[in-house]
Motif scaffolding. Structure first.
Motif, PDB file in Angstrom:
ATOM      1  N   THR A  13     120.035  -8.843  31.382  1.00 32.82           N
ATOM      2  CA  THR A  13     121.159  -8.923  32.312  1.00 32.82           C
ATOM      3  C   THR A  13     121.058 -10.252  33.062  1.00 32.82           C
ATOM      4  O   THR A  13     119.972 -10.645  33.466  1.00 32.82           O
ATOM      5  N   ARG A  62     128.446 -11.469  36.069  1.00 34.36           N
ATOM      6  CA  ARG A  62     127.300 -10.722  35.543  1.00 34.36           C
ATOM      7  C   ARG A  62     127.520 -10.556  34.055  1.00 34.36           C
ATOM      8  O   ARG A  62     128.569 -10.104  33.614  1.00 34.36           O
ATOM      9  N   VAL A 100     132.946 -10.071  39.493  1.00 36.14           N
ATOM     10  CA  VAL A 100     132.351  -8.740  39.589  1.00 36.14           C
ATOM     11  C   VAL A 100     133.207  -7.900  40.522  1.00 36.14           C
ATOM     12  O   VAL A 100     133.484  -8.297  41.649  1.00 36.14           O
ATOM     13  N   LEU A 128     120.286  -5.703  41.714  1.00 30.87           N
ATOM     14  CA  LEU A 128     120.137  -6.718  40.664  1.00 30.87           C
ATOM     15  C   LEU A 128     119.356  -6.180  39.471  1.00 30.87           C
ATOM     16  O   LEU A 128     119.348  -6.769  38.398  1.00 30.87           O
ATOM     17  N   VAL A 140     127.424 -11.999  44.185  1.00 28.94           N
ATOM     18  CA  VAL A 140     127.236 -11.968  42.741  1.00 28.94           C
ATOM     19  C   VAL A 140     128.612 -12.247  42.135  1.00 28.94           C
ATOM     20  O   VAL A 140     129.489 -11.390  42.144  1.00 28.94           O
ATOM     21  N   HIS A 154     122.753 -12.592  36.176  1.00 25.11           N
ATOM     22  CA  HIS A 154     123.650 -12.638  37.333  1.00 25.11           C
ATOM     23  C   HIS A 154     123.902 -14.091  37.728  1.00 25.11           C
ATOM     24  O   HIS A 154     123.005 -14.920  37.627  1.00 25.11           O
TER      25      HIS A 154
END
Lengths: 203, 226
Positions: B188, B201, B83, B181, B198, B190
């Motif tokens: 979605t 994702r 990320v 989040l 994170v 994570h």
């Protein structure tokens, strides 16, 4: 017919009537409680609305061919073929009342609809695959009338892999752009993009 | 007054059997009973028809419609790219198990978390459940990796809608998902390592049942977890 026999059949009718009344009362009670049950909570988190990214629609390098061979249902219950929109540029949004980012972007879609009001060559089509009653209940919470439709007939080529997904389809039936995720739709750029597409493809 | 021509003995017999004489009132009462009986019988027949035959057929139609909807969803390999820019996931929030117990996210601070944010109404979310179930089986026994299926709905809704093979997944509900989040699209997912970063994702449905996913999670856990 003897008086006794007559009374028997009268009683029989009365008995059937009692059962019918009981059923009617039960149905009435069920309908009444259903009507009084609170609307689902369609709350919008204002911080989510504020956090929506502004949108830049970009045309695909290679447009895909969309299809008009599917139907949607208006909130009045009328079935509408998507070919109704064939001579217009379509902003097609797949959304759901359950989806927070979808609800968060609704005010900006309403403002976009207002901007597009006089443009017959551009159609805004908001499609959910939920129960029609839920969408009706949601539509009542909206300050303006929005072009809401429901369908269980989304074709593969348009089927969203995430909610929400918005697609732009030109008058030539080409899928020219797609945006996933909630966005702020109320912008000059979006209007310009749609107008450009309409000018390029609509008769 | 004596009826003419009726012997006294016959009168006595008649009077002793008045309970067997069909008076109009009795006829009416038995008519009501018969009418009620017929009505109830019709209700029972209708209920049997509605629940046993029609309901079963509707269930089957629903299942077929659901299968064809899910078949429309293309499940790709999940995006496990880093990320950018790096993000920290907050642990200061709680989820509730379907039994209603509050679980602080800090509980998972020492484990690599695959946090799947999903919704029962969302078709791609449902489409990826079987692959998540298989991933959960692969991860069984691993103390350093945890899979969390978090939905913003209520326990009741999940209880009502979760059926079949998927009901074994670790489902939770959350009233509030922290801002960074919170999904802008459903679903979605994570990946949060033990440092709270994170590290990946994925948006959209995916096929989670793959060696790549297990290896990725295991590597994150090995590098960051105590």
């Amino acid at each position: 017919m003897t008086p006794s026999r007559k009374m028997f059949w009268l009683g029989y009718l009365a008995g059937l009537g009692l059962v019918t009344l009981a059923i009617a009362a039960w149905i009435g009670w069920a309908v009444w409680t259903e009507a009084r049950s609170p609307h689902p909570d369609f709350g919008v988190n204002s911080e989510m609305t504020a956090a929506l990214p502004s949108l830049e629609l970009e045309a695909f390098d290679k447009p895909e061919t969309a299809t008009y061979d599917w139907t949607v249902t208006t909130l009045d219950g009328d079935t509408l073929s998507m070919s109704t929109f064939q001579d217009r540029t379509i902003l097609l949004s797949f959304w759901g009342t359950w989806c927070a980012p979808c609800r968060a972007e609704m005010p900006s879609l309403a403002r976009l609809a207002a901007r597009l009001e006089d443009r017959d060559e551009i159609a805004l089509v908001l499609v959910s695959n939920e129960e029609i009653d839920r969408v009706r209940a949601y539509a009542e919470t909206q300050p303006s009338t929005m072009p809401f439709y429901v369908t269980d007939d989304i074709p593969s080529v348009l089927f969203p892999s995430v909610w929400p997904t918005a697609s732009v389809i030109g008058c030539d039936g080409q899928l020219v752009a797609r945006h996933v995720g909630g966005a702020n739709w109320d912008s000059v750029d979006v209007v310009e993009f749609l107008v450009d597409q309409a000018e390029a493809t609509c008769a | 007054m004596d009826s003419p021509g009726w012997p006294a003995s016959d009168r006595a017999i008649n009077e002793s059997r008045t309970d067997q004489i069909v008076t109009p009132r009795r006829a009416f009462a038995s008519g009501v009973a018969a009418g009620l009986g017929t009505g109830l019988l019709l209700i029972v027949v209708w209920l049997i028809f509605a629940f046993v035959i029609v309901d079963r057929r509707l269930d089957r139609q629903d299942a077929e419609a659901e299968a064809s909807r899910l078949a429309e969803v293309e499940l790709s390999a999940p995006d496990l790219a880093p990320v950018e820019p790096p993000e920290q996931a907050p642990y200061a929030w709680t989820v509730r198990s379907l039994a209603g117990d509050a679980v602080a996210m800090e509980t998972f601070e020492t484990r690599t978390v695959l946090l799947s944010l999903w919704h029962t109404e969302c078709v791609p979310c449902r489409a990826q459940l079987p692959s998540l179930t298989r991933l959960a089986e692969r991860l069984e026994g691993r103390e350093d990796i945890v899979l969390l299926m978090v939905s913003p709905e209520t326990e009741d809704v999940l209880h009502a809608r979760l059926t079949g093979d998927v009901s074994d997944l670790p489902f939770f509900v959350a009233d509030q998902i922290p801002e960074n989040l919170r999904p802008n699209v459903w679903p979605t997912t994570h990946v949060i390592d033990c440092t709270g970063a994170v590290v990946a994702r994925h948006v959209g449905g995916a096929d989670w049942d793959s060696d790549d996913v297990v290896d990725f999670l295991a590597a994150r856990a090995r590098e960051t977890c105590p």
